[in-house]
Design a protein around this motif. Sequence first.
Motif, PDB file in Angstrom:
ATOM      1  N   LEU A 186       6.391  -1.585   4.296  1.00  0.00           N
ATOM      2  CA  LEU A 186       6.119  -1.931   5.691  1.00  0.00           C
ATOM      3  C   LEU A 186       7.415  -1.907   6.496  1.00  0.00           C
ATOM      4  N   GLN A 187       7.446  -1.111   7.561  1.00  0.00           N
ATOM      5  CA  GLN A 187       8.605  -1.020   8.451  1.00  0.00           C
ATOM      6  C   GLN A 187       8.147  -1.397   9.864  1.00  0.00           C
ATOM      7  N   PHE A 188       8.131  -2.694  10.120  1.00  0.00           N
ATOM      8  CA  PHE A 188       7.596  -3.201  11.383  1.00  0.00           C
ATOM      9  C   PHE A 188       8.337  -2.619  12.587  1.00  0.00           C
ATOM     10  N   HIS A 189       9.678  -2.568  12.510  1.00  0.00           N
ATOM     11  CA  HIS A 189      10.460  -2.113  13.663  1.00  0.00           C
ATOM     12  C   HIS A 189      10.270  -0.617  13.930  1.00  0.00           C
ATOM     13  N   HIS A 190       9.850   0.129  12.912  1.00  0.00           N
ATOM     14  CA  HIS A 190       9.552   1.549  13.092  1.00  0.00           C
ATOM     15  C   HIS A 190       8.063   1.790  13.300  1.00  0.00           C
ATOM     16  N   GLY A 191       7.265   0.719  13.166  1.00  0.00           N
ATOM     17  CA  GLY A 191       5.831   0.822  13.421  1.00  0.00           C
ATOM     18  C   GLY A 191       5.072   1.631  12.407  1.00  0.00           C
ATOM     19  N   CYS A 192       5.482   1.554  11.128  1.00  0.00           N
ATOM     20  CA  CYS A 192       4.787   2.349  10.116  1.00  0.00           C
ATOM     21  C   CYS A 192       4.702   1.602   8.791  1.00  0.00           C
ATOM     22  N   VAL A 193       3.764   2.035   7.964  1.00  0.00           N
ATOM     23  CA  VAL A 193       3.565   1.473   6.633  1.00  0.00           C
ATOM     24  C   VAL A 193       3.001   2.586   5.763  1.00  0.00           C
ATOM     25  N   ASP A 194       3.289   2.546   4.470  1.00  0.00           N
ATOM     26  CA  ASP A 194       2.842   3.601   3.565  1.00  0.00           C
ATOM     27  C   ASP A 194       1.544   3.217   2.869  1.00  0.00           C
ATOM     28  N   LEU A 195       0.584   4.141   2.897  1.00  0.00           N
ATOM     29  CA  LEU A 195      -0.647   4.036   2.112  1.00  0.00           C
ATOM     30  C   LEU A 195      -0.486   4.942   0.909  1.00  0.00           C
ATOM     31  N   LEU A 196      -0.584   4.365  -0.302  1.00  0.00           N
ATOM     32  CA  LEU A 196      -0.358   5.128  -1.525  1.00  0.00           C
ATOM     33  C   LEU A 196      -1.642   5.268  -2.327  1.00  0.00           C
ATOM     34  N   GLY A 197      -1.754   6.397  -3.022  1.00  0.00           N
ATOM     35  CA  GLY A 197      -2.871   6.642  -3.928  1.00  0.00           C
ATOM     36  C   GLY A 197      -2.407   7.495  -5.084  1.00  0.00           C
ATOM     37  N   GLN A 198      -3.359   7.971  -5.877  1.00  0.00           N
ATOM     38  CA  GLN A 198      -3.008   8.862  -6.977  1.00  0.00           C
ATOM     39  C   GLN A 198      -2.500  10.182  -6.403  1.00  0.00           C
ATOM     40  N   ASN A 199      -1.809  10.965  -7.222  1.00  0.00           N
ATOM     41  CA  ASN A 199      -1.262  12.236  -6.765  1.00  0.00           C
ATOM     42  C   ASN A 199      -2.342  13.107  -6.136  1.00  0.00           C
ATOM     43  N   GLY A 200      -2.099  13.541  -4.905  1.00  0.00           N
ATOM     44  CA  GLY A 200      -3.023  14.444  -4.242  1.00  0.00           C
ATOM     45  C   GLY A 200      -4.303  13.805  -3.752  1.00  0.00           C
ATOM     46  N   SER A 201      -4.368  12.470  -3.738  1.00  0.00           N
ATOM     47  CA  SER A 201      -5.632  11.827  -3.369  1.00  0.00           C
ATOM     48  C   SER A 201      -5.735  11.489  -1.889  1.00  0.00           C
TER      49      SER A 201
END
Length: 267
Positions: A186-201
């Motif tokens: 989570l990067q609040f000051h950049h306004g983004c967060v990563d959603l992760l899943g399995q490779n290629g999902s």
Amino acid sequence: MDKKHSRKNLMKVAIKEHLKCTEYPRVGAVISKEGVILSTGFRGEKSGIHAERIAIEKLSSEELNDSILFTTLEPCIRVHNAQSIESCSELIIKSGIKETIIGILDPNGTVYSEGYKKLLENNIRVTFFNKNLRVAIEEKSFEYGKIDKIVGHGKRRIPVVQSGISIDIQFAENDTRTIKIRWSTLQFHHGCVDLLGQNGSIRAAAGASKFSDITEPMIFRFQSHFARMKKGEIAIVKPSDASFCVLIKLLEIYENDILFQWEVRND
């Protein structure tokens, strides 16, 4: 003669207190000595005052000395300079309470494990509720229910702390097919967060602003193992071995938390 309770029963009394709360997060507290209940408190019993403080302020210094506090949620710590009173952790430390028994650690990123750490550093013994009772607390403490499992469709506010949080998305209450996702970085000051899943999902639903815009989820190209999402963006999650997909929209991003919407669809 005052009734003496087992530790497990005192945990249950704290849970009964926390179920009295009409606001979230729900928190209940009990203070006891040698198994005898000295006081109780719940968040909202007095406006703007935390459950631990309510229970502590009902007792004298002599009563508090060598007592045990049962609280369903990790005690707060000082989180901003404008806070006019000391935190619950600080209050516990100076009260004479010798042990604090915690239901669950607070998932709020500004508190998570910090209250626990502060108590230990100040020679307060810290233990935890029984596992089955912790599960019951987790389900009833927060406005959006359990934070590690969701079903069907809806909205959920969750913390993103440390290395992130994994969530199982189940297709329906009576359909146990599941897809796992994880929120991280989570990067609040950049306004983004990563959603992760399995490779290629994971696929970014570029151009779509609402779920109804997406009539064919698999039309979107460029599969990846993650999507760096900003507010309003939609991603699609479908592992190669899954028979359904999940649409994810990031609704809000906060300093330690996010609010997202999800919807499952059959393949």
